[in-house]
Design an enzyme around this catalytic site. Sequence first.
Site, PDB file in Angstrom:
ATOM      1  N   GLU A  34       6.152 -34.545   5.629  1.00 57.62           N
ATOM      2  CA  GLU A  34       5.897 -35.857   5.254  1.00 57.62           C
ATOM      3  C   GLU A  34       6.684 -36.830   4.242  1.00 57.62           C
ATOM      4  OE1 GLU A  34       1.767 -36.471   5.464  1.00 57.62           O
ATOM      5  OE2 GLU A  34       1.436 -35.608   7.291  1.00 57.62           O
ATOM      6  N   GLU A  43       0.934 -30.229  12.088  1.00 61.43           N
ATOM      7  CA  GLU A  43      -0.258 -30.370  11.649  1.00 61.43           C
ATOM      8  C   GLU A  43      -1.111 -31.394  12.785  1.00 61.43           C
ATOM      9  OE1 GLU A  43      -0.751 -32.256   7.566  1.00 61.43           O
ATOM     10  OE2 GLU A  43       0.914 -30.937   6.816  1.00 61.43           O
TER      11      GLU A  43
HETATM   12  C1  GBH Z   1      -1.223 -34.660   5.844  1.00 70.07           C
HETATM   13  O1  GBH Z   1      -1.034 -35.910   5.264  1.00 70.07           O
HETATM   14  C2  GBH Z   1      -0.551 -33.758   4.527  1.00 70.07           C
HETATM   15  O2  GBH Z   1       0.612 -33.292   5.037  1.00 70.07           O
HETATM   16  C3  GBH Z   1      -1.615 -32.821   4.103  1.00 70.07           C
HETATM   17  O3  GBH Z   1      -1.245 -32.163   3.061  1.00 70.07           O
HETATM   18  C4  GBH Z   1      -2.948 -33.372   4.142  1.00 70.07           C
HETATM   19  O4  GBH Z   1      -3.907 -32.340   3.349  1.00 70.07           O
HETATM   20  C5  GBH Z   1      -3.294 -33.840   5.537  1.00 70.07           C
HETATM   21  O5  GBH Z   1      -2.308 -34.567   6.268  1.00 70.07           O
HETATM   22  C6  GBH Z   1      -4.667 -34.519   5.494  1.00 70.07           C
HETATM   23  O6  GBH Z   1      -4.503 -35.773   4.983  1.00 70.07           O
HETATM   24  O7  GBH Z   1      -6.936 -41.386   0.001  1.00 70.07           O
HETATM   25  O8  GBH Z   1      -5.182 -41.662  -1.376  1.00 70.07           O
HETATM   26  O9  GBH Z   1      -5.716 -39.581  -0.702  1.00 70.07           O
HETATM   27  C7  GBH Z   1      -1.398 -37.165   6.274  1.00 70.07           C
HETATM   28  C8  GBH Z   1      -1.376 -38.204   5.613  1.00 70.07           C
HETATM   29  C9  GBH Z   1      -2.172 -38.377   3.049  1.00 70.07           C
HETATM   30  C10 GBH Z   1      -3.287 -39.400   5.107  1.00 70.07           C
HETATM   31  C11 GBH Z   1      -2.938 -38.623   2.190  1.00 70.07           C
HETATM   32  C12 GBH Z   1      -4.529 -39.504   3.825  1.00 70.07           C
HETATM   33  C13 GBH Z   1      -4.908 -39.884   1.865  1.00 70.07           C
HETATM   34  C14 GBH Z   1      -4.398 -41.096   0.866  1.00 70.07           C
HETATM   35  N1  GBH Z   1      -2.275 -38.290   4.509  1.00 70.07           N
HETATM   36  N2  GBH Z   1      -3.644 -39.757   2.777  1.00 70.07           N
HETATM   37  S1  GBH Z   1      -5.630 -40.944  -0.462  1.00 70.07           S
END
Ligand code: GBH
Length: 449
Positions: free
Chosen positions: A169, A356
């Site tokens: 990502e 994922e």
């Molecule tokens: C994926 O990101 C990642 O590859 C994985 O590591 C992660 O655990 C999983 O999805 C679930 O999120 O509220 O500021 O923490 C997907 C994109 C990036 C969306 C992190 C949610 C949270 C931003 N994600 N985001 S924050």
Amino acid sequence: MTDLPLADSSRRLRWSVATAAFQIEGAREEGGRGRSIWDDFVDAPGAVRDGSTAEPGPDSYHRYLDDVELLTQLGVDSYRFSISWVRVQPSGVGAANPEGLAYYDRLVDALLDAGVTPFPTLYHWDLPSTLEGRGGWLDRETAYRFADYSALIADALGDRVTDWYTINEPVSTSLQGYAIGELAPRRQLLFASLPTVHHQLLAHGLSTRILRECGATTIGIVNNHTAVRPASNSAADHEAAFAYDILHNRVFAEPVLLGGYPDLDALGMPPMPVLADDLEIISTTTDVYGLNFYNPTTIAASAPESPVPFEVVPTPGAAHTGFGPEWPIVPSALTEVLVDFQTRYGDRLPPIAIAENGASFAEPDSVTGPIDDVDRIGYLDGHIAAVEDARERGVRIDEYTVWSLLDNFEWAEGFTQRFGLVHVNHATGERTPKASFDWYRTHIQEARS
Ligand code: GBH
């Protein structure tokens, strides 16, 4: 769209489950491990919602054999985990740290003994802090450091590992890490962050060539994609959605698949720092296209004074996961993304692996038995059906991966979001499979028979 022969969609899917190093390993100061931008993130007061530091959490550095046992029970074909750059190369340059390599050696051997294909990701967000100090992904040099690191890993594990994902990502690192600062390294550069896109993609291309030389058979990047919908029929919302689709999806897919960037100039964006041969390197042939999907995204035009031309708004009428209305549950949006990929990129697209897919829901920290996570089962069931639907419509999809095997450290959300098929008590490391674990195991068995 051309219909592919039936044989292609009837070939059985491979089943997998994923984790990432920083989210499960703990043991941040053991085994000669160096510091990454995520160590800096969790040590910054107030950065993580619940103040947690990714330790102990699942503590897989010590409990990896428990994880392998769970994978065996689940019956998956492969395990997608990530390698911590700073465990094996503590300052991001120079010689390998033998203790760090030894950990991944043991993990790979245990997986092979269990009959589970190791499918590591070389980079899942944990950049060495020393490299961030030199500009991180804003600096082209970081791509070459990543190539060196890839060579070191291929040299150590390439005799047993044939399947690799390069970078996870890049969109999250660029947009959330360098543009708006929600994730590490917490920069707020807005569109001045765009070089981080190019340098990550260059790193992917350089790494692909190195892995290939070392005999790898399955190599791919992992991109996060979403189906983008305008919030209304207004021209402003349509333009905003078009810009978001370019910046979230197409900027990451097209250099890899087509060898060129979409028109950024038309969006008023600065040009990418492309040097001679870069696009050829970035579009080096891969064997698989890792695609992460969680939810569709509804986009509205932002207020005129906003520095960004779009805004993510709740998707009307959709149920949502523990993250709230910006994470709506719409399985058909996955079919839409997959069919759209096939239509846009056709023969340039290698088989897709869903790298994922999963959901977090509010669940307690400690349990005495299996959680009956019916909502997660519903989410997975709906999305697997959406994948099957896309296959029937001629999209080549080889693999489906659940995020995640374990409840783990969910970045800025700390331990407050749980994605696991297996509940983890983050204080004790104790693992308790949820109902969704049994459901997935049964689903895999039935799909094979
Ligand atoms: C994926 O990101 C990642 O590859 C994985 O590591 C992660 O655990 C999983 O999805 C679930 O999120 O509220 O500021 O923490 C997907 C994109 C990036 C969306 C992190 C949610 C949270 C931003 N994600 N985001 S924050």
